[in-house]
Design a protein around this motif. Structure first.
Motif, short mmCIF file in Angstrom:
data_model
loop_
_atom_site.label_atom_id
_atom_site.label_comp_id
_atom_site.label_asym_id
_atom_site.label_seq_id
_atom_site.Cartn_x
_atom_site.Cartn_y
_atom_site.Cartn_z
N CYS A 157 73.55 8.68 73.07
CA CYS A 157 74.68 8.03 73.77
C CYS A 157 75.61 9.08 74.37
O CYS A 157 76.27 9.83 73.65
CB CYS A 157 75.45 7.14 72.80
SG CYS A 157 76.79 6.29 73.62
N ASN B 9 78.31 8.54 75.96
CA ASN B 9 79.74 8.18 75.88
C ASN B 9 80.44 8.87 74.72
O ASN B 9 81.60 9.25 74.82
CB ASN B 9 79.88 6.66 75.77
CG ASN B 9 79.60 5.99 77.09
OD1 ASN B 9 79.80 6.59 78.14
ND2 ASN B 9 79.11 4.78 77.05
N CYS B 10 79.72 9.01 73.59
CA CYS B 10 80.34 9.68 72.45
C CYS B 10 80.57 11.16 72.75
O CYS B 10 81.57 11.74 72.34
CB CYS B 10 79.51 9.50 71.18
SG CYS B 10 80.33 8.42 69.98
N CYS C 16 74.70 -0.11 68.15
CA CYS C 16 75.22 1.11 67.52
C CYS C 16 76.15 0.71 66.36
O CYS C 16 77.24 0.18 66.57
CB CYS C 16 75.99 1.93 68.54
SG CYS C 16 76.81 3.35 67.81
N CYS D 4 79.76 2.04 66.78
CA CYS D 4 80.62 1.29 67.70
C CYS D 4 81.08 -0.01 67.04
O CYS D 4 82.23 -0.42 67.17
CB CYS D 4 79.86 0.96 68.99
SG CYS D 4 80.57 1.74 70.45
S1 SF4 Z 1 80.05 5.58 72.30
FE1 SF4 Z 1 79.53 6.41 70.25
S2 SF4 Z 1 80.03 4.78 68.90
FE2 SF4 Z 1 79.82 3.85 70.94
S3 SF4 Z 1 77.67 3.31 71.25
FE3 SF4 Z 1 77.83 5.35 71.89
S4 SF4 Z 1 77.29 6.55 70.05
FE4 SF4 Z 1 77.85 4.54 69.38
#
Ligand code: SF4
Length: 249
Positions: free
Chosen positions: A234, A236-237, A34, A37
């Motif tokens: 993702c 987490n974002c 990513c 990240c």
């Molecule tokens: S948390 Fe956000 S910045 Fe990190 S890998 Fe996932 S999409 Fe990318």
């Protein structure tokens, strides 16, 4: 206009030096890499929630001491390294502060800390990395990262007194925890218990040409003024957005 990496062209800040480890460079080769990240990681001093169990680095250090100690006492390689070929001796891997190169094209310094540098009978060098993990042939999801990490060591080694580098390998050390091992009285003592490790070797193709484009990609992503878009898949974002929304009141 998109660049060769598929990322939009950004303002270059080539004057800003960048330092990156071989392992972090390997992250760019992962299928789920990513850029957002990575950009964030390059622009903050320290990320939160970075907890890595120290036991793995202890086992890797023990591994190095085992191999070097065997060489020092017996003048040959331990039998479990025999799939690597005719190893003459080893050379102590340099401290990471000395095992680094500067790439003028990207203004990036690449450093590393290989676990082992073995000298083969033709005086070439074979660089190994020890991984404490269950071995499944060709199925380690982290293999693309390790492949870049080892090739980065090869590129550094060639310029730092370890030429020629003739081979690369991952040495997986897997704990032996089956019922038969647990039933052995010899695996227990008054002080505690003994757990064996079995070693499996996976060769890694020498491909030094992989490294310069990745250094260029590091420069390109890092020089962006704003973080790239989050990956859609993702979660987490999304969780982070929720967290920020709640914290923001
Ligand atoms: S948390 Fe956000 S910045 Fe990190 S890998 Fe996932 S999409 Fe990318």
């Amino acid at each position: 206009m998109p660049s060769e990496t598929g990322l939009p062209k950004q303002r270059k800040l080539m004057s800003d030096p960048i330092t990156i480890s071989a392992k972090n460079l390997g992250a760019l080769a992962m299928p789920d890499f990513c850029p957002r990240c990575f950009w964030i990681g390059m622009h903050v001093d320290e990320l939160p929630y970075q907890i890595f169990p120290g036991i793995f680095s202890s086992i890797d250090s023990y591994n190095k001491r085992l191999v070097h100690g065997w060489f020092d006492r017996h003048g040959s390689a331990p039998a479990w390294l025999s799939p690597l070929g005719n190893i003459k001796t080893y050379r102590p891997p340099p401290h990471y502060s000395k095992f680094k190169i500067f790439d003028a094209e990207s203004n990036v310094t690449l450093w590393g800390s290989p676990d082992g540098i073995l000298v083969m009978d033709d005086d070439s060098h074979l660089i190994v990395d020890y991984k404490t993990a269950k071995f499944t042939p060709h199925q380690d999801s982290l293999f693309p990262m390790y492949e870049v990490q080892l090739n980065a060591y090869a590129v550094i080694g060639e310029q730092k007194g370890f030429a020629p580098v003739s081979g690369l390998a991952l040495v997986y050390t897997e704990p032996v925890t089956d019922p038969a091992a647990a039933a052995k009285d010899s695996n227990q003592s008054d002080a505690g218990f003994v757990m064996g490790f079995s070693a499996q070797i996976e060769r890694v193709k020498l491909q030094p040409g992989k490294i310069p484009p990745l250094l260029a990609q590091v420069r390109e992503i890092s020089d962006r003024e704003r973080p790239p878009q989050a990956r859609k898949a993702c979660k987490n974002c999304l969780l982070l957005e929720k967290l920020l929304a709640i914290a923001g009141g």
